[in-house]
Every structure is written in C-alpha cells, then in structure tokens.
Design an enzyme around this catalytic site. Structure first.
Site, PDB file in Angstrom:
ATOM      1  N   HIS A 160       0.911  -1.489   0.036  1.00 58.82           N
ATOM      2  CA  HIS A 160       0.035   0.140  -0.053  1.00 58.82           C
ATOM      3  C   HIS A 160       0.811   1.206  -0.021  1.00 58.82           C
ATOM      4  CE1 HIS A 160      -2.993  -2.450   2.244  1.00 58.82           C
ATOM      5  NE2 HIS A 160      -3.104  -2.752   0.809  1.00 58.82           N
ATOM      6  N   GLY A 193      -3.191   5.973  -6.549  1.00 57.34           N
ATOM      7  CA  GLY A 193      -2.502   6.235  -5.007  1.00 57.34           C
ATOM      8  C   GLY A 193      -1.659   7.337  -4.908  1.00 57.34           C
TER       9      GLY A 193
END
Length: 223
Positions: A160, A193
């Site tokens: 992530h 992201g």
C-alpha cells in the site's frame, strides 16, 4: 505476518479476499486475508514469528529459531495446498512513513529502487501484528510466520504505497490540485494512489477508486 493451519485438509479460501478486521488501538488496523493459488510463492520467504524492536537482535533470534521452524513447517506439509491453508494478516497504521526512490542500474537495466528515509522509514516490526498472528495461530492450531525480509533483513514489506504526487493547495505544497490536475501542466492528471496526501490506515483501493471517479466527473465532456 501469517498463519498456516496444520490440518492439511483445511480449505480457508471460501469467501472474499479480505474478510474480518479489527482495530487494536486508535492508529492500527488488522485484516484477515485469503490468497489465490498465484500467491503460493510467498511461502518461500516465510520464517518464524519473532518479537523484538532492535533489528540486529531480532535477526539473530530469527536465525536461531529457523531450524525448529523448518522442522515444524515440514511436518505441516506446506506443499499440500499452502494457499488454501494460509491466512495472511495485514497490519496497517495511520502513522506517516516515507520511502525515497532512486534511479539505479539493476540486472535488467535502469529502474527505480526504493530506499528508507532516514528517521521516517516504515517499521519492520509492529507488535500488534505479531500479537494478532500469535493469537490467531493459537485459536486455529496453526504456525505463525513472518516475512524474513523484515525479520532478518530489516526491510519493510508493503502493498500500500501512497503519495509521491499528493494533492496540495499549490505547487509548493503538492503536485496536483483538488481536481487532480498537475500544477503548471494543464490537461495532465494523477488519479491513482500517488495523489493521496496522507496515510489512510486501511486498504486504500476504495479511496483511490472514489478519488478517481470524482476527478473524472470534474472533467467537462467534449462536444
């Protein structure tokens, strides 16, 4: 961290990839994950679960426990449907960490390589993650594991990575504006992201999707 159920006939793959979750404190989020067959390679870097915040001492403890871990692992039969019996435990925190990237020559040519940011690097040991794996293993009669990249080599493992081109009020505080358009480059947008300006502390897929859909809705239709 992860837990391998000892029962070779067990099949834990039924259900969504990410299922149950809980918050052990106000900045930590723990989720239970199922894996498809293509993730079986992950067993190659699974080692014993070892506590300890000091990297060198933790690496030594891990290496000392490896013979017993391998014996335990062997009798559990990881080659028998490993992905069906493994539970991956993802631990995410709302604490800001940093990675830097450098353009370097590797075996296949030039590419980006990550490096820890001094004083702001992502942790390689999270006590909440180890406690979750140890307790889960106790409940299901499983073997708790940790990635040796973290426990031995002190290298953070994450799926992530956020930021890099964050939203800001101007070019001095970010890369893109609130419409995701790059400052000084009309018509260029960053909607993945990289645009997220802070650690959300959870799996960011829905956040990224929502921001991308909003960005597209703000672009006027041609004609």
């Amino acid at each position: 961290t992860g837990v391998l159920k000892r029962d070779r006939s067990a099949d834990l793959t039924s259900g969504p990839a990410i299922s149950s979750h809980f918050y052990p404190n106000d900045h930590t989020h723990v989720t239970q994950n199922r894996l498809p067959p293509s993730y079986s390679f992950m067993q190659l870097y699974a080692g014993p679960l070892v506590d300890g915040a000091e990297p060198f001492k933790r690496a030594l403890k891990t290496l000392r426990r490896f013979p017993a871990h391998l014996l335990n692992w062997f009798f559990a039969g990881p080659w028998t449907g490993w992905y069906r019996r493994i539970t991956l435990i993802s631990t995410m925190q709302q604490l800001d960490n940093q990675l830097s990237f450098e353009l370097k020559r590797g075996l296949t040519g030039f590419g980006l390589q990550s490096a820890a940011a001094e004083g702001r690097s992502a942790p390689t040991y999270i006590p909440e993650a180890n406690r979750a794996a140890a307790e889960f293993a106790r409940q299901i009669d499983g073997i708790p594991t940790n990635a040796v990249l973290e426990s031995v080599l002190n290298m953070s493992v994450t799926a992530h990575i956020l930021g890099g081109c964050p939203i800001g009020k101007d070019g001095a505080s970010g890369v893109v504006d609130t419409h995701h358009e790059v400052f000084g480059y009309p018509g260029m947008y960053v909607v993945d992201g990289a645009a997220i300006p802070a650690n959300v502390g959870v799996n960011p897929s829905l956040t990224i999707t929502a921001l991308a859909e909003r960005a597209m809705s703000l672009i006027p239709l041609r004609g």
